[in-house]
Scaffold this motif. Structure first.
Motif, mmCIF file in Angstrom:
data_model
loop_
_atom_site.group_PDB
_atom_site.id
_atom_site.type_symbol
_atom_site.label_atom_id
_atom_site.label_comp_id
_atom_site.label_asym_id
_atom_site.label_seq_id
_atom_site.Cartn_x
_atom_site.Cartn_y
_atom_site.Cartn_z
ATOM 1 N N HIS A 208 28.969 115.702 42.897
ATOM 2 C CA HIS A 208 27.698 116.062 42.253
ATOM 3 C C HIS A 208 27.944 116.734 40.903
ATOM 4 C CE1 HIS A 208 26.112 116.273 46.606
ATOM 5 N NE2 HIS A 208 25.696 115.146 46.063
ATOM 6 N N VAL A 209 28.850 117.699 40.922
ATOM 7 C CA VAL A 209 29.098 118.463 39.688
ATOM 8 C C VAL A 209 29.706 117.554 38.611
ATOM 9 C CG1 VAL A 209 30.358 120.423 38.709
ATOM 10 C CG2 VAL A 209 29.268 120.640 40.942
ATOM 11 N N ALA A 210 30.559 116.617 39.035
ATOM 12 C CA ALA A 210 31.153 115.688 38.066
ATOM 13 C C ALA A 210 30.061 114.830 37.421
ATOM 14 C CB ALA A 210 32.192 114.809 38.753
ATOM 15 N N ARG A 211 29.091 114.378 38.210
ATOM 16 C CA ARG A 211 28.004 113.551 37.661
ATOM 17 C C ARG A 211 27.125 114.384 36.711
ATOM 18 N NH1 ARG A 211 23.134 111.340 37.305
ATOM 19 N NH2 ARG A 211 22.921 109.103 37.403
ATOM 20 N N MET A 212 26.903 115.655 37.088
ATOM 21 C CA MET A 212 26.117 116.535 36.222
ATOM 22 C C MET A 212 26.857 116.731 34.889
ATOM 23 S SD MET A 212 25.207 119.031 39.387
ATOM 24 C CE MET A 212 24.505 120.442 38.620
ATOM 25 N N GLY A 213 28.183 116.880 34.971
ATOM 26 C CA GLY A 213 28.994 117.034 33.764
ATOM 27 C C GLY A 213 28.984 115.775 32.918
ATOM 28 N N LEU A 214 28.986 114.627 33.587
ATOM 29 C CA LEU A 214 28.974 113.355 32.854
ATOM 30 C C LEU A 214 27.696 113.219 32.018
ATOM 31 C CD1 LEU A 214 30.092 110.494 32.261
ATOM 32 C CD2 LEU A 214 28.896 109.721 34.317
ATOM 33 N N ILE A 215 26.568 113.639 32.576
ATOM 34 C CA ILE A 215 25.306 113.546 31.821
ATOM 35 C C ILE A 215 25.392 114.437 30.566
ATOM 36 C CG2 ILE A 215 22.777 113.876 31.905
ATOM 37 C CD1 ILE A 215 23.796 111.642 33.802
ATOM 38 N N LEU A 216 25.998 115.621 30.714
ATOM 39 C CA LEU A 216 26.166 116.500 29.538
ATOM 40 C C LEU A 216 27.162 115.874 28.550
ATOM 41 C CD1 LEU A 216 26.327 120.074 31.136
ATOM 42 C CD2 LEU A 216 24.323 118.750 30.453
ATOM 43 N N SER A 221 22.068 111.753 28.598
ATOM 44 C CA SER A 221 21.581 110.484 29.162
ATOM 45 C C SER A 221 22.541 109.938 30.202
ATOM 46 C CB SER A 221 21.437 109.425 28.063
ATOM 47 O OG SER A 221 20.513 109.860 27.113
ATOM 48 N N ASP A 222 21.987 109.173 31.140
ATOM 49 C CA ASP A 222 22.806 108.454 32.116
ATOM 50 C C ASP A 222 23.507 107.310 31.371
ATOM 51 O OD1 ASP A 222 23.768 106.704 34.006
ATOM 52 O OD2 ASP A 222 22.042 106.899 35.339
ATOM 53 N N PRO A 223 24.849 107.293 31.325
ATOM 54 C CA PRO A 223 25.538 106.268 30.528
ATOM 55 C C PRO A 223 25.321 104.849 31.055
ATOM 56 C CG PRO A 223 27.131 107.624 31.744
ATOM 57 C CD PRO A 223 25.783 108.238 31.956
ATOM 58 N N LEU A 224 24.988 104.702 32.323
ATOM 59 C CA LEU A 224 24.823 103.352 32.862
ATOM 60 C C LEU A 224 23.423 102.790 32.596
ATOM 61 C CD1 LEU A 224 26.867 103.479 36.191
ATOM 62 C CD2 LEU A 224 27.552 102.683 33.926
ATOM 63 N N SER A 225 22.390 103.608 32.877
ATOM 64 C CA SER A 225 21.017 103.105 32.686
ATOM 65 C C SER A 225 20.479 103.400 31.286
ATOM 66 C CB SER A 225 20.089 103.745 33.717
ATOM 67 O OG SER A 225 19.927 105.122 33.418
ATOM 68 N N GLY A 226 21.095 104.361 30.598
ATOM 69 C CA GLY A 226 20.604 104.758 29.279
ATOM 70 C C GLY A 226 19.434 105.730 29.351
ATOM 71 N N ARG A 227 18.981 106.076 30.558
ATOM 72 C CA ARG A 227 17.823 106.961 30.710
ATOM 73 C C ARG A 227 18.132 108.372 30.227
ATOM 74 N NH1 ARG A 227 15.518 110.333 35.088
ATOM 75 N NH2 ARG A 227 17.444 110.014 36.269
ATOM 76 N N GLU A 228 17.253 108.927 29.366
ATOM 77 C CA GLU A 228 17.459 110.310 28.908
ATOM 78 C C GLU A 228 16.916 111.274 29.959
ATOM 79 O OE1 GLU A 228 16.714 111.909 24.703
ATOM 80 O OE2 GLU A 228 15.175 112.936 25.880
ATOM 81 N N ILE A 229 17.777 112.217 30.386
ATOM 82 C CA ILE A 229 17.346 113.229 31.356
ATOM 83 C C ILE A 229 17.097 114.551 30.641
ATOM 84 C CG2 ILE A 229 17.953 114.426 33.522
ATOM 85 C CD1 ILE A 229 19.739 112.056 34.243
ATOM 86 N N VAL A 230 17.921 114.832 29.625
ATOM 87 C CA VAL A 230 17.780 116.066 28.837
ATOM 88 C C VAL A 230 17.910 115.699 27.356
ATOM 89 C CG1 VAL A 230 18.675 118.405 28.495
ATOM 90 C CG2 VAL A 230 19.041 117.283 30.691
ATOM 91 N N PRO A 231 17.056 116.269 26.477
ATOM 92 C CA PRO A 231 17.208 115.982 25.051
ATOM 93 C C PRO A 231 18.576 116.439 24.528
ATOM 94 C CG PRO A 231 15.082 117.011 25.482
ATOM 95 C CD PRO A 231 15.871 117.101 26.756
ATOM 96 N N LYS A 232 19.134 115.623 23.629
ATOM 97 C CA LYS A 232 20.479 115.878 23.085
ATOM 98 C C LYS A 232 20.607 117.278 22.477
ATOM 99 C CE LYS A 232 23.681 113.913 19.745
ATOM 100 N NZ LYS A 232 24.017 112.777 18.891
ATOM 101 N N ARG A 233 19.568 117.709 21.770
ATOM 102 C CA ARG A 233 19.607 119.021 21.108
ATOM 103 C C ARG A 233 19.887 120.143 22.130
ATOM 104 N NH1 ARG A 233 20.485 122.465 17.038
ATOM 105 N NH2 ARG A 233 19.363 124.371 17.420
ATOM 106 N N TYR A 234 19.235 120.061 23.295
ATOM 107 C CA TYR A 234 19.401 121.110 24.306
ATOM 108 C C TYR A 234 20.782 121.025 24.962
ATOM 109 C CZ TYR A 234 14.359 121.699 23.686
ATOM 110 O OH TYR A 234 13.124 121.916 23.153
ATOM 111 N N VAL A 235 21.277 119.802 25.116
ATOM 112 C CA VAL A 235 22.627 119.641 25.675
ATOM 113 C C VAL A 235 23.650 120.265 24.720
ATOM 114 C CG1 VAL A 235 24.399 117.970 26.376
ATOM 115 C CG2 VAL A 235 22.015 117.595 27.011
ATOM 116 N N ARG A 236 23.422 120.080 23.429
ATOM 117 C CA ARG A 236 24.335 120.673 22.441
ATOM 118 C C ARG A 236 24.347 122.197 22.578
ATOM 119 N NH1 ARG A 236 23.538 118.665 16.519
ATOM 120 N NH2 ARG A 236 24.750 116.919 17.311
#
Ligand code: DON
Length: 312
Positions: A208-216, A221-236
């Motif tokens: 779970h934690v690895a997948r959460m890290g992958l999104i960050l 965004s989910d690299p496979l579907s391209g779906r944005e879960i969190v805006p890039k600015r906030y991830v930064r």
């Protein structure tokens, strides 16, 4: 150079056994009584690559509670709910150099306003900013967000860990009352702490934690579907805090020795990521005196050296 994931998969079991020896240098957290039951010899890791491949070694299926790792995600949710201005009116952007539950600088330097959202005082204020009319609704929204990032509905509240912390948290109660007195905390202390203790008690595995890290790692965004879960600015913003404050008063040493964004928790978990490449989840409950997993940090150090992961 991109990480050779096949080579990493072959090497990983040996590296875990090598780093497990460092567990004897640490101790399991016991100030939350329920955490003291963990096996100090446990060491597990999962790495999730943006191609969708993942690899694990050691006891990566051992469930553990997020504890302070949750602070990264409540920060993101508060930013999404309230926006940057409202969040940074309440918490600062600077490391403290003090232990995670310190009270020292709250009064000494800038009366009332916690230095950053990853120390306990800052995270308690952030919990109060999560959208939802009741503590129950706020907690459910946090859990839903974690499940979405983990790509799985199995993360849930560990009720025993929640109750164990709620029954013994004199230090966090003191911090919260101090914040309330300074009007940094607008909401009532106990309902806010209920949200904070529950987010800390969300139970996950390394995958779970690895997948959460992958999104960050993939800018939200989910690299496979391209779906944005969190805006890039906030991830930064979250990744910047992970680098400067994620390993508490060992963040400077960790930046030199490992050099990637990471966040530790007192159950022995570490969330880490290689930007643009992969997410990492680690469990190793034996902690050093700064509250970071001794074997887990060693594992990240060895991997970072070998695969040249440092951002610096
Ligand atoms: O508030 C606490 O003390 C815990 N629930 C979380 C602290 C923590 O994980 C610090 N991390 N290293």
């Amino acid at each position: 150079m991109p990480t050779d994931f096949n080579q990493l998969t072959n090497q990983l079991p040996g590296l875990v056994e090598l780093c497990r020896t460092y567990a004897t240098e640490g101790r399991v957290a016991s100030y939350i009584p329920e955490l003291a039951h963990a096996n100090p010899q446990t060491l597990g890791i999962t790495l999730h690559h943006k191609s969708g491949s993942f690899t694990s070694a050691g006891e990566s299926d051992t469930p553990f509670t997020l504890q302070s790792i949750s602070k990264v995600f409540t920060l993101l949710l508060a930013l999404m709910d309230r926006g940057e201005q409202a969040v940074f009116e309440k918490v600062g952007m600077e490391p403290t150099g003090d232990v995670f539950n310190s009270m020292l600088k709250l009064e000494l330097v800038q009366p009332g306003k916690p230095f950053n959202p990853l120390i306990n005082a800052g995270a308690i204020v952030i919990s109060s900013l999560i959208g939802g009319d009741t503590p129950e609704l706020k907690s459910q929204r946090i859990l839903r967000f974690i499940r979405d990032l983990a790509g799985d509905d199995s993360p849930s509240f560990n009720e025993s860990v929640y109750r164990s912390e709620a029954a013994t948290a004199n230090r966090n109660r003191s911090l919260a009352y101090f914040l309330k007195d300074n009007k940094v905390l607008d909401q009532d202390v106990e309902p806010t702490l209920e949200v904070y203790f529950k987010q800390c008690a969300i139970e996950v595995t390394c995958a779970h934690v690895a997948r959460m890290g992958l999104i960050l790692a993939n800018d939200g965004s989910d690299p496979l579907s391209g779906r944005e879960i969190v805006p890039k600015r906030y991830v930064r913003i979250a990744k910047s805090f992970m680098v400067t404050c994620g390993m508490y008063n060992a963040s400077g040493e960790f930046a030199i020795q490992v050099g990637i964004p990471a966040k530790s928790g007192v159950a022995g978990g570490i969330l880490a990521l290689v930007p643009g490449e992969l997410g990492i989840g680690i469990i190793g409950p034996a902690l050093n005196d700064k509250g970071n997993s001794t074997a887990g940090v060693q594992l990240l150090k060895q991997l970072s050296e070998h695969y040249d992961w440092s951002m610096f």
